[in-house]
Design a protein around this motif. Sequence first.
Motif, PDB file in Angstrom:
ATOM      1  N   THR A 267       0.879  -1.175  -0.181  1.00 32.63           N
ATOM      2  CA  THR A 267       0.015   0.190  -0.009  1.00 32.63           C
ATOM      3  C   THR A 267       0.951   1.479   0.219  1.00 32.63           C
ATOM      4  O   THR A 267       1.788   1.500   0.702  1.00 32.63           O
ATOM      5  CB  THR A 267      -0.896  -0.099   1.193  1.00 32.63           C
ATOM      6  OG1 THR A 267      -1.871  -1.151   1.387  1.00 32.63           O
ATOM      7  CG2 THR A 267      -1.790   1.214   1.295  1.00 32.63           C
ATOM      8  N   GLU A 268       0.680   2.165  -0.851  1.00 34.42           N
ATOM      9  CA  GLU A 268       1.396   3.440  -1.046  1.00 34.42           C
ATOM     10  C   GLU A 268       1.188   4.500   0.139  1.00 34.42           C
ATOM     11  O   GLU A 268      -0.254   4.457   0.362  1.00 34.42           O
ATOM     12  CB  GLU A 268       1.134   4.060  -2.495  1.00 34.42           C
ATOM     13  CG  GLU A 268       2.122   5.320  -2.594  1.00 34.42           C
ATOM     14  CD  GLU A 268       1.961   5.964  -3.819  1.00 34.42           C
ATOM     15  OE1 GLU A 268       1.286   7.139  -4.134  1.00 34.42           O
ATOM     16  OE2 GLU A 268       2.167   5.162  -4.839  1.00 34.42           O
ATOM     17  N   ARG A 269       2.051   4.950   0.680  1.00 35.54           N
ATOM     18  CA  ARG A 269       1.939   5.881   1.704  1.00 35.54           C
ATOM     19  C   ARG A 269       2.984   7.098   1.409  1.00 35.54           C
ATOM     20  O   ARG A 269       3.845   6.739   0.882  1.00 35.54           O
ATOM     21  CB  ARG A 269       1.994   5.363   3.049  1.00 35.54           C
ATOM     22  CG  ARG A 269       3.342   4.689   3.322  1.00 35.54           C
ATOM     23  CD  ARG A 269       3.596   4.503   4.852  1.00 35.54           C
ATOM     24  NE  ARG A 269       3.859   5.827   5.272  1.00 35.54           N
ATOM     25  CZ  ARG A 269       3.483   6.081   6.835  1.00 35.54           C
ATOM     26  NH1 ARG A 269       3.009   5.298   7.516  1.00 35.54           N
ATOM     27  NH2 ARG A 269       3.948   7.419   7.068  1.00 35.54           N
ATOM     28  N   LYS A 270       2.613   8.393   2.062  1.00 36.44           N
ATOM     29  CA  LYS A 270       3.382   9.624   1.869  1.00 36.44           C
ATOM     30  C   LYS A 270       4.112   9.824   3.417  1.00 36.44           C
ATOM     31  O   LYS A 270       3.511   9.447   4.397  1.00 36.44           O
ATOM     32  CB  LYS A 270       2.913  10.715   1.647  1.00 36.44           C
ATOM     33  CG  LYS A 270       2.303  10.902   0.168  1.00 36.44           C
ATOM     34  CD  LYS A 270       3.382  11.159  -0.870  1.00 36.44           C
ATOM     35  CE  LYS A 270       2.943  11.496  -2.194  1.00 36.44           C
ATOM     36  NZ  LYS A 270       3.947  11.980  -3.151  1.00 36.44           N
ATOM     37  N   GLY A 271       5.224  10.213   3.134  1.00 39.53           N
ATOM     38  CA  GLY A 271       6.055  10.609   4.544  1.00 39.53           C
ATOM     39  C   GLY A 271       6.901   9.557   5.071  1.00 39.53           C
ATOM     40  O   GLY A 271       6.824   8.537   4.690  1.00 39.53           O
ATOM     41  N   PRO A 272       7.508   9.969   6.011  1.00 42.92           N
ATOM     42  CA  PRO A 272       8.415   8.930   6.769  1.00 42.92           C
ATOM     43  C   PRO A 272       7.593   7.769   7.730  1.00 42.92           C
ATOM     44  O   PRO A 272       6.459   8.103   7.857  1.00 42.92           O
ATOM     45  CB  PRO A 272       9.099   9.792   7.773  1.00 42.92           C
ATOM     46  CG  PRO A 272       8.441  10.864   8.052  1.00 42.92           C
ATOM     47  CD  PRO A 272       7.447  11.171   6.900  1.00 42.92           C
ATOM     48  N   LEU A 273       8.189   6.710   7.804  1.00 42.49           N
ATOM     49  CA  LEU A 273       7.516   5.601   8.459  1.00 42.49           C
ATOM     50  C   LEU A 273       8.256   5.166   9.582  1.00 42.49           C
ATOM     51  O   LEU A 273       9.511   4.935   9.807  1.00 42.49           O
ATOM     52  CB  LEU A 273       7.718   4.236   7.413  1.00 42.49           C
ATOM     53  CG  LEU A 273       7.120   3.094   8.338  1.00 42.49           C
ATOM     54  CD1 LEU A 273       5.589   3.076   8.146  1.00 42.49           C
ATOM     55  CD2 LEU A 273       7.288   1.713   6.975  1.00 42.49           C
ATOM     56  N   TYR A 274       7.474   5.030  10.977  1.00 43.65           N
ATOM     57  CA  TYR A 274       7.860   4.730  12.163  1.00 43.65           C
ATOM     58  C   TYR A 274       7.131   3.655  12.590  1.00 43.65           C
ATOM     59  O   TYR A 274       5.789   3.843  12.956  1.00 43.65           O
ATOM     60  CB  TYR A 274       7.892   5.689  13.027  1.00 43.65           C
ATOM     61  CG  TYR A 274       8.397   7.085  12.622  1.00 43.65           C
ATOM     62  CD1 TYR A 274      10.080   7.377  12.844  1.00 43.65           C
ATOM     63  CD2 TYR A 274       7.933   8.249  12.066  1.00 43.65           C
ATOM     64  CE1 TYR A 274      10.601   8.506  12.322  1.00 43.65           C
ATOM     65  CE2 TYR A 274       8.452   9.585  11.748  1.00 43.65           C
ATOM     66  CZ  TYR A 274       9.755   9.587  11.765  1.00 43.65           C
ATOM     67  OH  TYR A 274      10.578  10.648  11.428  1.00 43.65           O
ATOM     68  N   ARG A 275       7.538   2.605  13.191  1.00 42.21           N
ATOM     69  CA  ARG A 275       7.021   1.174  13.429  1.00 42.21           C
ATOM     70  C   ARG A 275       7.551   0.789  14.702  1.00 42.21           C
ATOM     71  O   ARG A 275       8.951   0.596  14.541  1.00 42.21           O
ATOM     72  CB  ARG A 275       6.651   0.400  12.345  1.00 42.21           C
ATOM     73  CG  ARG A 275       5.715   0.865  11.337  1.00 42.21           C
ATOM     74  CD  ARG A 275       4.136   0.759  11.658  1.00 42.21           C
ATOM     75  NE  ARG A 275       3.237   1.290  10.747  1.00 42.21           N
ATOM     76  CZ  ARG A 275       2.822   0.450   9.718  1.00 42.21           C
ATOM     77  NH1 ARG A 275       3.055  -0.791   9.529  1.00 42.21           N
ATOM     78  NH2 ARG A 275       2.021   1.040   8.891  1.00 42.21           N
TER      79      ARG A 275
END
Length: 343
Positions: A146-154
Motif C-alpha cells: 500500500t502506497e503511503r506518503k512521508g516517513p515511516l515509524y513502526r
Amino acid sequence: IAYALYVLARNGRPVMGDLRYLADNKLADFATPMARAPLGAALSALGDRGRGRAAFVSALAGLQERGDDGLSRPDYGSRLRDGAAVLALIAESAGDRAEIGRAAAILDGARNAARSTSTQEQAWMVLAAQAMAKDAEGMTLTVDGTERKGPLYRTLSAAALEQKPLTVANPAAATAQAVITVAGIPTGAEPALNQGFGLERVIYTMKGEKADPARLRQNERYVVALTVTEPASRYGRLLLVDPVPAGLEIENANLTEGASVAGLDWLKQEVYPVHTEARDDRYVAAFERSGGNDQKLVYTVAYIARAVSPGRYVAPAAVIEDMYRPDRFGRTGFGTVDIASAR
C-alpha cells in the motif's frame, strides 16, 4: 554565551551587535562545533544569513577536523552529539543543502561507530530528526503493498513479525534510508564484562571476613563491597548501580545509626563518590574522575545490607558506566544468594 544569544535571537531580542562582533572577531575562540553552530542559527534567525552561513561552515570544519577518542569531555559532548546539534541548527535555519548533507554524513558515520548513546546524544538526535522531518514529508513508500506518503515509524513485537512480516519498499528514484533498532531481554544470565572498567562484588561480614553468598543468615548484617578497576585513569562522570537481591535490604546511613561504612578500618577507600543513594532496590554511587594519567587505579565503595527474608534469590549484575560515554562500562556476573532462617 552562544546558546544564550541563540535563545535571545529566537525570541526577537536585539542582540545582533553582539552576534556580529563574535562572528567577525571571536568565532575561532569557540572551542567546539556545537558552540559555533548556535551563533550561525542566531544570525540566520535575525536575517544576517551571510555571517550565519560562515558560522555553520566553521562548525562543519570543526566537526571534520575533530576526532573522537572515545573519552568523556567536560561539556558532556562527543562528535556524535556535536554533529546532531550542528545538523539540527542548520536544518532549522533552512541552511544550504550541501551543508545539511555534509552534517548528515558526519552524523551517520558517528552514529554507526557508536555501540550505545548518551542522553545528550539521544536528545540532540531527536532534535535533528525533528528539524529534518519536513524533508521526508514528500517521500513515497509502499508498506505491505500500500502506497503511503512521508516517513515511516513502526514498533513491532517479535510475535507480530512471526505472524506476518512487514514489507517496506521504495518505489522512487531517490535513496531512502532504513534504520532498524532491536531491543530485547537476554534469555540467559550474562557473564561479567570489562569494557573499560573492571567491577567485582564481594560480600563480607561486619568483621571483614569474606561471606559465602550461599550461606547468609536472616537478621545478620553484611558489607557489600564493589571494587572498580580502571586500566588507566581517565576523565569521566561515572555511575555505579548495584541492584540488591530481594532477600536483602540496604541499611541507609542517613536513616539508621551505625549503617555507615566509615568506621570499618579494614575497608580501604581511596576514591570517594560525590553522591550516593540507598534506594529500596539498589545502591547508587556517582563518581567524578579527573583522570590525566595512564596509571592503573583500583578503588572500592561499600554499603551495609541486612538479610531479612529466608530463601534463594537472584543477584543481578552490578554495572558501572561513564554516563556520557556509555561504551565505557563494566559489569559483574549474575549470581544467587541463599538466606537461611534465623530459627
